[in-house]
Enzyme design. Structure first.
Site, PDB file in Angstrom:
ATOM      1  CE  LYS A  52      -3.896  -2.396   2.078  1.00  0.00           C
ATOM      2  NZ  LYS A  52      -4.750  -2.692   3.253  1.00  0.00           N
ATOM      3  CD  GLN A  96      -3.714  -4.489   6.296  1.00  0.00           C
ATOM      4  OE1 GLN A  96      -3.829  -3.434   5.681  1.00  0.00           O
ATOM      5  NE2 GLN A  96      -4.102  -5.633   5.783  1.00  0.00           N
ATOM      6  CG  ASP A 119      -9.720  -0.281   4.631  1.00  0.00           C
ATOM      7  OD1 ASP A 119      -9.341  -0.671   3.508  1.00  0.00           O
ATOM      8  OD2 ASP A 119      -9.068  -0.469   5.678  1.00  0.00           O
TER       9      ASP A 119
HETATM   10  N1  GUN Z   1      -7.045  -7.050   5.885  1.00  0.00           N
HETATM   11  C1  GUN Z   1      -7.333  -7.771   4.774  1.00  0.00           C
HETATM   12  N2  GUN Z   1      -7.839  -6.963   3.811  1.00  0.00           N
HETATM   13  C2  GUN Z   1      -7.883  -5.722   4.332  1.00  0.00           C
HETATM   14  C3  GUN Z   1      -8.292  -4.470   3.812  1.00  0.00           C
HETATM   15  O1  GUN Z   1      -8.765  -4.328   2.675  1.00  0.00           O
HETATM   16  N3  GUN Z   1      -8.162  -3.411   4.652  1.00  0.00           N
HETATM   17  C4  GUN Z   1      -7.679  -3.522   5.914  1.00  0.00           C
HETATM   18  N4  GUN Z   1      -7.614  -2.431   6.673  1.00  0.00           N
HETATM   19  N5  GUN Z   1      -7.288  -4.677   6.424  1.00  0.00           N
HETATM   20  C5  GUN Z   1      -7.391  -5.772   5.627  1.00  0.00           C
END
Ligand code: GUN
Length: 292
Positions: A52, A96, A119
């Site tokens: 990211k 996350q 998100d």
């Molecule tokens: N863990 C797995 N996929 C995601 C996501 O798209 N966003 C976040 N914050 N955590 C995750």
């Protein structure tokens, strides 16, 4: 059979975003800023967050990574969320997942200012998505819609089966595929307690597998000419790899692919699109496109 190249599509979209950011900045506008909170040292989460941050660089965004040990308390983490909510320079941020067991993920998600929830996990964004209002749409389902659109795969009036009912993928995917402004399809959601799951899958024009069980979808579950979207990314041990593991999808690719009109590979299908859509949401946050 045509392979849906998520990696190439994501690279193209990131280039489009970078171009737009360049114009914004050249015009005196603010460079979009994404912050990410990472708790602990889960291998998968480390990789996702690293990617990211790299995607932010590719798009010309500013990024901030805040790392905390597993020992952080829920109260301390909520205080960090509050700081980002109040930080005027941060356009959007993510926490996350998964979080350590002593921290309520739901509490943390609800503590995020929905206007910065890139998100799309906050109940306000989930609710607005469900009734078709402007909102942040969670990245994986948004990425799948974008792939279907860019590959000109007809969804309107088609039968779509979603395997899995998670809050992050299955539920929003089903909602979006059903809605007139997105998929406009007839949607069935199957899960671990579904009866006649194979039969349901065999009727799908579009089959979206998001259950996290490697090789779950076999050739006998897929209709000839179907489009198969594989969201699975389970790490399975593989001694031939430097890392000691490989990513395995929910679809038994080798036997399913020959039956398909279109199929996404793992890796290189849905995964790169997910991060790319987080970038799209961050750009929208920077432009105050959804919430002012
Ligand atoms: N863990 C797995 N996929 C995601 C996501 O798209 N966003 C976040 N914050 N955590 C995750």
């Amino acid at each position: 059979m045509e392979l849906i190249d998520g990696k190439a599509t994501a690279a193209q979209i990131k280039a489009e975003i970078a171009e737009e950011v360049q114009q914004i900045v050249a015009g005196g506008g603010k460079r979009p800023h994404l912050a990410a909170i990472l708790v602990g040292h889960d291998g998968g989460s480390e990789t996702y967050v690293k990617n990211k941050v790299l995607a932010c660089e590719a798009c010309g965004f500013k990024s901030t990574l805040l790392r905390f040990e597993d020992s952080i308390t829920e109260e301390e983490l909520l205080a960090e969320v509050d700081k980002l909510n109040r930080d005027a320079d941060v356009d959007g941020f993510i926490v996350q997942l998964p979080l350590p067991k002593h921290i309520s993920e739901q509490k943390v998600i609800e503590a995020i200012d929905y206007r910065k929830d890139v998100d799309g996990f906050h109940p306000i964004n989930v609710g607005r998505m469900a009734i078709g209002l402007p909102c942040y749409i969670s990245a994986t389902p948004k990425g799948i819609l974008e792939l279907l659109k860019r590959y000109k795969i007809e969804t309107s009036g088609k039968k779509c089966v979603v395997l899995g009912r998670s809050n992050i993928v299955g539920k929003p995917m089903a909602q979006l595929m059903m809605q007139k402004q997105y998929g406009d399809a007839t949607v069935t959601v199957c899960h671990s307690h579904s009866r006649d799951l194979k039969k349901e899958c065999r009727e799908a024009d579009i089959l979206i597998a998001a259950i996290g069980q490697p090789d779950f979808v076999t050739a006998d579950m897929v209709k000839d000419g179907a489009t198969v979207i594989d969201v699975g990314t389970t790490r399975v041990p593989d001694a031939t790899r430097k890392t000691g593991f490989r990513l395995n999808g929910d679809v038994k690719f080798d036997e399913v692919a020959p039956k398909c009109a279109y199929i996404t590979p793992v890796p290189g299908g849905v995964g790169p699109m997910t991060i790319c859509m987080l970038m799209k949401n961050t750009l929208a946050a920077g432009k105050k496109e959804i919430y002012s």
